[in-house]
Design a protein around this motif. Structure first.
Motif, PDB file in Angstrom:
ATOM      1  N   LEU A 100      35.355  30.749  50.203  1.00 51.49           N
ATOM      2  CA  LEU A 100      33.916  30.518  50.259  1.00 51.49           C
ATOM      3  C   LEU A 100      33.168  31.605  49.481  1.00 51.49           C
ATOM      4  O   LEU A 100      32.194  31.326  48.782  1.00 51.49           O
ATOM      5  CB  LEU A 100      33.447  30.457  51.713  1.00 51.49           C
ATOM      6  N   MET A 101      33.657  32.846  49.579  1.00 54.42           N
ATOM      7  CA  MET A 101      33.042  33.948  48.825  1.00 54.42           C
ATOM      8  C   MET A 101      33.169  33.699  47.312  1.00 54.42           C
ATOM      9  O   MET A 101      32.238  33.943  46.560  1.00 54.42           O
ATOM     10  CB  MET A 101      33.716  35.281  49.178  1.00 54.42           C
ATOM     11  N   VAL A 102      34.326  33.226  46.892  1.00 57.71           N
ATOM     12  CA  VAL A 102      34.548  32.969  45.467  1.00 57.71           C
ATOM     13  C   VAL A 102      33.630  31.838  44.985  1.00 57.71           C
ATOM     14  O   VAL A 102      33.029  31.920  43.905  1.00 57.71           O
ATOM     15  CB  VAL A 102      36.032  32.628  45.201  1.00 57.71           C
ATOM     16  N   LEU A 103      33.518  30.787  45.776  1.00 57.77           N
ATOM     17  CA  LEU A 103      32.656  29.670  45.389  1.00 57.77           C
ATOM     18  C   LEU A 103      31.192  30.092  45.314  1.00 57.77           C
ATOM     19  O   LEU A 103      30.457  29.668  44.418  1.00 57.77           O
ATOM     20  CB  LEU A 103      32.820  28.506  46.374  1.00 57.77           C
ATOM     21  N   ILE A 104      30.758  30.919  46.244  1.00 48.83           N
ATOM     22  CA  ILE A 104      29.372  31.389  46.232  1.00 48.83           C
ATOM     23  C   ILE A 104      29.151  32.324  45.045  1.00 48.83           C
ATOM     24  O   ILE A 104      28.105  32.305  44.406  1.00 48.83           O
ATOM     25  CB  ILE A 104      29.032  32.116  47.553  1.00 48.83           C
ATOM     26  N   GLY A 105      30.141  33.134  44.738  1.00 42.68           N
ATOM     27  CA  GLY A 105      30.014  34.103  43.657  1.00 42.68           C
ATOM     28  C   GLY A 105      30.056  33.509  42.259  1.00 42.68           C
ATOM     29  O   GLY A 105      29.609  34.136  41.312  1.00 42.68           O
TER      30      GLY A 105
END
Length: 139
Positions: A100-105
């Motif tokens: 989720l962090m990667v997708l948001i970033g």
């Protein structure tokens, strides 16, 4: 080749038969004059060269941008759904939070008037979920 004496049969018999006209068609080959000479084939030049190919690659396809944005939104929703399933079990996977962090970033283009507000809402929900677990992605 010339076609002479063409009589059309435009009437149809009432009983299903075909009414035929008495005319006939004859074919005559026109031998008058000299046939036009064929010209030597000319080579087709390069259709714009490498510059044209680069220009085509650089052109933005609005349908591609829309598909990419929808794919990103679906990936965010799927990850949020899997986190929800993990919460029901009682243990949230670190891998899902990292995903989720990667997708948001990842950067996204903001050019789609209809999709941008929806994607903003999905991203906000994902940021809230990450904040619940002490992870604060950069804005």
């Amino acid at each position: 080749m010339r076609i002479e004496n063409t009589n059309r049969s435009g009437t149809v018999a009432n009983r299903g038969g075909v009414a035929r006209s008495g005319g006939s068609a004859s074919f005559v080959i026109d031998t008058g004059g000299e046939a036009p000479r064929a010209q030597a084939p000319q080579s087709a030049g390069v259709a714009g060269g490498i510059e044209a190919l680069l220009a085509l690659q650089a052109a933005d396809d609005p349908l591609y941008a829309k598909r990419k944005a929808v794919r990103r939104g679906n990936a965010l929703l799927d990850t949020l759904e899997s986190i929800q399933s993990d919460l029901l079990i009682g243990r949230v996977s670190e891998g899902r939070l990292h995903q989720l962090m990667v997708l948001i970033g990842s950067a996204r283009e903001r050019q789609l008037a209809g999709l941008d507000p929806i994607l903003d809402d999905i991203e906000l929900r994902a940021r809230v979920e990450l904040a619940k677990f002490g992870r604060y992605p950069g804005m």
